[in-house]
Structure formats: C-alpha cells, structure tokens
Design a protein around this motif. Structure first.
Motif, PDB file in Angstrom:
ATOM      1  N   PRO A  56       0.802  -1.234   0.000  1.00  0.00           N
ATOM      2  CA  PRO A  56       0.000   0.000   0.000  1.00  0.00           C
ATOM      3  C   PRO A  56       0.834   1.283   0.000  1.00  0.00           C
ATOM      4  CG  PRO A  56      -0.941  -1.588   1.513  1.00  0.00           C
ATOM      5  CD  PRO A  56       0.394  -2.149   1.069  1.00  0.00           C
ATOM      6  N   LEU A  57       2.006   1.244   0.615  1.00  0.00           N
ATOM      7  CA  LEU A  57       2.862   2.432   0.635  1.00  0.00           C
ATOM      8  C   LEU A  57       3.308   2.835  -0.764  1.00  0.00           C
ATOM      9  CD1 LEU A  57       5.150   1.525   3.663  1.00  0.00           C
ATOM     10  CD2 LEU A  57       3.173   3.068   3.649  1.00  0.00           C
ATOM     11  N   PHE A  58       3.535   1.838  -1.610  1.00  0.00           N
ATOM     12  CA  PHE A  58       4.046   2.123  -2.951  1.00  0.00           C
ATOM     13  C   PHE A  58       2.947   2.443  -3.966  1.00  0.00           C
ATOM     14  CE2 PHE A  58       7.545  -0.281  -1.072  1.00  0.00           C
ATOM     15  CZ  PHE A  58       8.582   0.605  -1.317  1.00  0.00           C
ATOM     16  N   LEU A  59       1.719   2.118  -3.656  1.00  0.00           N
ATOM     17  CA  LEU A  59       0.647   2.382  -4.625  1.00  0.00           C
ATOM     18  C   LEU A  59       0.477   3.874  -4.887  1.00  0.00           C
ATOM     19  CD1 LEU A  59      -2.029  -0.280  -3.652  1.00  0.00           C
ATOM     20  CD2 LEU A  59      -0.301  -0.378  -5.462  1.00  0.00           C
ATOM     21  N   ASN A  60       0.797   4.705  -3.913  1.00  0.00           N
ATOM     22  CA  ASN A  60       0.727   6.157  -4.102  1.00  0.00           C
ATOM     23  C   ASN A  60       2.095   6.792  -4.302  1.00  0.00           C
ATOM     24  OD1 ASN A  60      -2.057   6.710  -3.993  1.00  0.00           O
ATOM     25  ND2 ASN A  60      -2.034   6.416  -1.780  1.00  0.00           N
TER      26      ASN A  60
END
Length: 105
Positions: A56-60
C-alpha cells in the motif's frame, strides 16, 4: 504517481489473496490443539503479512517501487512456507498481470 493499471490490479489481487490466507491461518490456529500447530499457523500469518505489508505504501508512491525487491521478498517468504498449503503469491501476481493484458487486448 500511480502504478500502471496492470500492476495495480495485480498488486491488489496479491493483497486480497494474502489476506484470505492470513484469515484462514488465524482460524486454523484457533482450531489447533498443539502449540506446534498454533505456531505453524501463526508463521503463515507472519510470512504472508511480511510479503505484502509494504504494497500500500508504494501504490501512491510508484516511482519508488522496486519489482525485483518485491519478488525477492515474495520468494523468501514462499521458502518459509514451503510444504504448507498456501497460495504462491508470485504466481498470483504474474497471473493477474497476464490476465489484465489479455482483457485489455
């Protein structure tokens, strides 16, 4: 920057499958009568969560994504779960990318 659609779909699928595996292992832990059985179920929870918790950290923040590092983490955790009946998250990821490509063609 957001990930390309095929990667986004694949990573969301990996999170989905991993959380189902975690839930199943947690339920199994409740049913286990031995300490060893409980520990094995909890090991599955930990390995699955370790494999996906950073997604989830890398999705944005996609420009920081390192697919090679992600796949290495998946493989390390797959080795920890060798012999256990759990999903192959690398296969889930690759299949979802392939399926997305065939759906957009």
């Amino acid at each position: 920057m957001l990930p390309p659609d095929d990667k986004l779909s694949a990573l969301l699928r990996v999170i989905y499958v991993a959380t189902i595996e975690i839930r199943a292992a947690a339920w199994q832990s409740e049913r286990e009568e031995t300490v060893e059985g409980k520990r094995e179920a909890l090991d599955v929870c930990a390995a699955m969560a370790d494999a996906v918790h950073n997604i989830p950290l890398f999705l944005n923040d996609w420009e920081k994504w390192d697919e090679t590092a992600f796949l290495n983490i998946i493989r390390v955790n797959a080795k920890k779960m060798a012999g256990k009946r759990v999903s192959d998250l690398e296969a889930v990821y690759r299949d979802a990318i392939a399926r997305h490509g065939s759906n957009s063609a």
